[in-house]
Design an enzyme around this catalytic site. Structure first.
Site, PDB file in Angstrom:
ATOM      1  N   ASP A   7       0.870  -1.169   0.000  1.00 29.81           N
ATOM      2  CA  ASP A   7       0.000   0.000   0.000  1.00 29.81           C
ATOM      3  C   ASP A   7       0.908   1.220   0.000  1.00 29.81           C
ATOM      4  O   ASP A   7       2.122   1.103   0.218  1.00 29.81           O
ATOM      5  CB  ASP A   7      -0.904  -0.010   1.239  1.00 29.81           C
ATOM      6  CG  ASP A   7      -1.977   1.080   1.232  1.00 29.81           C
ATOM      7  OD1 ASP A   7      -2.139   1.771   0.211  1.00 29.81           O
ATOM      8  OD2 ASP A   7      -2.657   1.249   2.263  1.00 29.81           O
ATOM      9  N   CYS A  70      -4.751  -1.418  -1.510  1.00 26.90           N
ATOM     10  CA  CYS A  70      -4.910   0.005  -1.806  1.00 26.90           C
ATOM     11  C   CYS A  70      -5.877   0.133  -2.964  1.00 26.90           C
ATOM     12  O   CYS A  70      -5.632  -0.438  -4.040  1.00 26.90           O
ATOM     13  CB  CYS A  70      -3.554   0.611  -2.167  1.00 26.90           C
ATOM     14  SG  CYS A  70      -3.623   2.354  -2.664  1.00 26.90           S
ATOM     15  N   CYS A 177     -11.901   2.883   1.273  1.00 26.20           N
ATOM     16  CA  CYS A 177     -10.457   3.134   1.378  1.00 26.20           C
ATOM     17  C   CYS A 177      -9.942   2.233   2.489  1.00 26.20           C
ATOM     18  O   CYS A 177     -10.574   2.137   3.550  1.00 26.20           O
ATOM     19  CB  CYS A 177     -10.191   4.601   1.689  1.00 26.20           C
ATOM     20  SG  CYS A 177      -8.450   4.978   2.091  1.00 26.20           S
TER      21      CYS A 177
END
Length: 261
Positions: A7, A70, A177
């Site tokens: 990420d 991500c 997210c």
């Protein structure tokens, strides 16, 4: 056995902790890019280049699977990552959990970064998996940065602002997210309304962890001995987890002994 998770920042903690809970004996490689954060405002080409560099650093440790924890990197870099590493190294992307959230019939809210909210990518997911369900897209400016920096006051302000834009009758909320999963409890409390059932939150960490094990030929064994190691790579350098990590339960789990029950 070894699973890598990548990420831009500490949003990877949620997926890494999910792997750890399923396989306490698996070694984990966490590769992030604090020097290049945030990725969201970058061009797709720049995001792809940085994601490839982060993935290369993880792949050098020869994992059996690579989780792209991500949403931004999945949108812009997943094809390039798969072209570079598969079939030798399975690459698992992260997709907002719109499908399971909409399965209950709604109404649904999708919390995401301002860049993702209203994007063609997210709009396509909603059209594909939530046809006929009322979906409200809620931008959450500043929330991922506040989580990354463990700024508790800023986290609360961002969550409160997003909750104000979330309809009271929403029954399912998509955490669009990976950073948001680290503060799921605060989000759940912020959207709770007296007299109504709790809102069901839908993250991606458990699903991508399960998929990573499946693509590695491993089965979930949560009662396995807690012998898994942890390697952290920050912008290509081996280093301890960022100082903000222990702020969150997922970070503490990765840093401490695994417990069951």
């Amino acid at each position: 056995m070894k699973i890598a998770v990548m990420d831009a920042g500490i949003g990877l903690l949620a997926a890494a902790a999910a792997v750890r809970r399923l396989r306490p004996d698996a070694d984990l490689v966490l590769s992030s890019d604090p020097d290049g954060m945030p990725w969201g405002p970058r061009t797709p080409e720049d995001i792809t280049a940085r994601a490839l560099a982060v993935a290369e650093a993880a792949a050098a440790h020869r994992p059996q699977a690579l989780i792209v924890a991500c949403n931004t990197a999945t949108v812009h870099a997943l094809p390039a990552l798969r072209a570079r590493f598969e079939p030798g190294l399975p690459v698992i992307g992260t997709v907002p959990a719109v499908k399971p959230a909409a399965a209950g019939g709604g109404p649904v809210a999708v919390w995401a970064t301002p860049a993702t909210t209203g994007s063609p990518y997210q709009s396509a997911l909603i059209r594909q998996f939530a046809d006929g369900v009322r979906v409200t897209e809620v931008p959450c400016p500043g929330l991922s940065d506040a989580v990354e920096n463990a700024d508790e006051a800023a986290v609360d302000l961002a969550i409160t602002a997003a909750a104000r834009h979330t309809p009271d009758d929403v029954r399912a909320l998509v955490l669009g997210c990976t950073h948001y999963e680290l503060v799921a409890g605060r989000i759940r409390a912020a959207v709770r309304h007296p007299g109504l059932p709790p809102v069901v939150l839908h993250g991606s960490a458990d699903a991508v962890a399960t998929q990573a094990l499946r693509r590695s030929g491993l089965t979930p064994t949560p009662d396995a001995p807690a012998t898994g190691t942890l390697t952290t790579i920050l912008s290509g350098r081996e280093a301890p987890l960022p100082a903000a990590a222990p702020t969150y339960a997922e970070g503490r789990l990765l840093l401490g002994p695994v417990t069951h029950g």
